[in-house]
Enzyme design. Structure first.
Site, PDB file in Angstrom:
ATOM      1  N   PRO A 135     -14.933  -3.405  11.861  1.00 32.28           N
ATOM      2  CG  PRO A 135     -16.051  -1.889  10.473  1.00 32.28           C
ATOM      3  CD  PRO A 135     -15.013  -1.968  11.557  1.00 32.28           C
ATOM      4  CB  CYS A 164     -15.508  -1.099   1.473  1.00 27.64           C
ATOM      5  SG  CYS A 164     -15.414  -2.753   0.746  1.00 27.64           S
ATOM      6  CE  LYS A 197     -12.319   0.749   9.113  1.00 30.83           C
ATOM      7  NZ  LYS A 197     -11.687   0.530   7.786  1.00 30.83           N
ATOM      8  N   GLY A 244      -4.695   0.532  10.888  1.00 25.02           N
ATOM      9  CA  GLY A 244      -3.696   0.026   9.949  1.00 25.02           C
ATOM     10  C   GLY A 244      -2.461  -0.513  10.643  1.00 25.02           C
ATOM     11  N   GLY A 256      -8.049  -4.464  13.161  1.00 21.90           N
ATOM     12  CA  GLY A 256      -8.659  -5.432  12.272  1.00 21.90           C
ATOM     13  C   GLY A 256      -7.861  -6.719  12.282  1.00 21.90           C
ATOM     14  NE  ARG A 257      -3.886  -6.502   7.812  1.00 22.46           N
ATOM     15  CZ  ARG A 257      -2.659  -6.313   7.349  1.00 22.46           C
ATOM     16  NH1 ARG A 257      -2.029  -7.302   6.745  1.00 22.46           N
ATOM     17  NH2 ARG A 257      -2.050  -5.148   7.496  1.00 22.46           N
TER      18      ARG A 257
END
Length: 320
Positions: A18, A104, A144, A207, A230-231
């Site tokens: 997300p 976050c 998370k 990660g 993610g990235r």
């Protein structure tokens, strides 16, 4: 323990992370055309916002399509009652699961006592999990998080979450203080996998996973049950496809950008999301060939989706 869909997934499974202003419906639709992850997530949504006058706008972030199952609604917040209501809403909307963002590191989020700020108040974190479980009913509730706030805290923070008997724990392999400025600590994610065996919780590592092959290697080395990416999706939109490493031709990449832009207009055109939000995606698609920079520069000058269409037509006309 209520595993829900998590136990039905092939291992190692892949999850699209997300990401605020990234993993909205148009982007997810675009990624689905390239190769589906095993699990989808929404952008993270404020539980407090769903209890406010801004509720209607936030509900737009919870729109999903039937072919996106299993999809998880992710919420953040510091109030158990608000999290109860958010989880109840997710159940009513037909989500497959609920995830609580306790990772976050954004200052505004932490200042509210939410995100990784809950690391400083494990008792509240546990109360929020309990409230989410009650609201979610038969939906599984996952979390998370990161390895700690300013330092690694496996025995305190991570164990307190595992003791809540959640079906899945997604671990971003850094502390809040480290942000993304150091390599993810996969050795410590391996330690979490060992800890989790006592509780039966599935561990999803997150990660620095930049390719499908790298994710599979990480799973083999660490023992995680799944990988959250993610990235990595910014480096390769086809990351979840069986032929993820195949080189994509410029025409295919330009066409994908236009597909995303059309979906953006369809979903957000009359709902006020800033067009510049779309521009952050252009580098994903327009890269990897001679002349890509010049094409990308033209796209960055666009002010509307109509401009994007005109640029696409011109670019395709000059590419074989």
């Amino acid at each position: 323990m209520n595993y829900g869909f998590w136990k039905e997934l092939p291992q190692p499974f892949f999850v699209l992370a997300p990401m605020a202003d990234v993993t909205d419906l148009p982007f997810r639709r675009t990624i689905a055309s390239c190769g589906r992850p095993d699990v989808w997530y929404t952008e993270f949504v404020a539980a407090a916002g769903l209890a406010s006058r801004g509720r209607e706008k936030l509900l737009l972030l919870l729109h999903f399509e039937p072919n996106e199952q299993p999809i998880v609604a992710q919420f953040f917040g510091a109030d158990p009652e608000q999290m109860f209501q958010a989880a109840k809403l997710a159940r009513e909307l037909g989500f497959a699961g609920v995830d609580i963002n306790m990772g976050c590191p954004d200052r505004k989020v932490v200042k509210q006592g939410a995100g990784i700020g809950l690391c400083k108040d494990p008792a509240r974190a546990r109360a929020i999990i309990a409230a989410a479980k009650e609201g979610a009913g038969d939906l599984p509730v996952s979390v998370k998080t990161r390895l700690g706030f300013s330092q690694i805290d496996l025995e305190g923070w991570i164990r307190s979450l595992l003791e809540e008997r959640i079906p899945a724990l997604i671990i971003h392999g850094r502390t809040a203080k480290e942000l993304s400025q150091v390599p993810a600590h996969w050795d410590l994610i391996t330690n979490v996998v060992a800890m989790a065996k006592e509780y039966g919780t599935l561990i999803v590592g997150n990660g620095d996973v930049m390719s499908r092959a790298e994710g599979e290697a990480r799973a083999q080395e660490s023992g995680v049950h799944g990988l959250m990416v993610g990235r990595g999706i910014f480096h390769n939109p086809w990351l979840f496809a069986p032929d993820a490493d195949r080189q994509r031709a410029p025409r295919e990449r330009i066409t994908l950008l236009q597909q995303h832009a059309d979906a953006f207009e369809e979903v957000w055109g009359s709902r006020g999301r800033n067009f510049d939000t779309l521009k952050r995606f252009f580098k994903i698609y327009i890269s990897g060939w001679d002349g890509a920079k010049e094409v990308r520069t033209r796209y960055m000058e666009a002010k509307t989706v109509a401009d994007v269409r005109a640029i696409t037509a011109g670019a395709l006309a000059h590419i074989s």
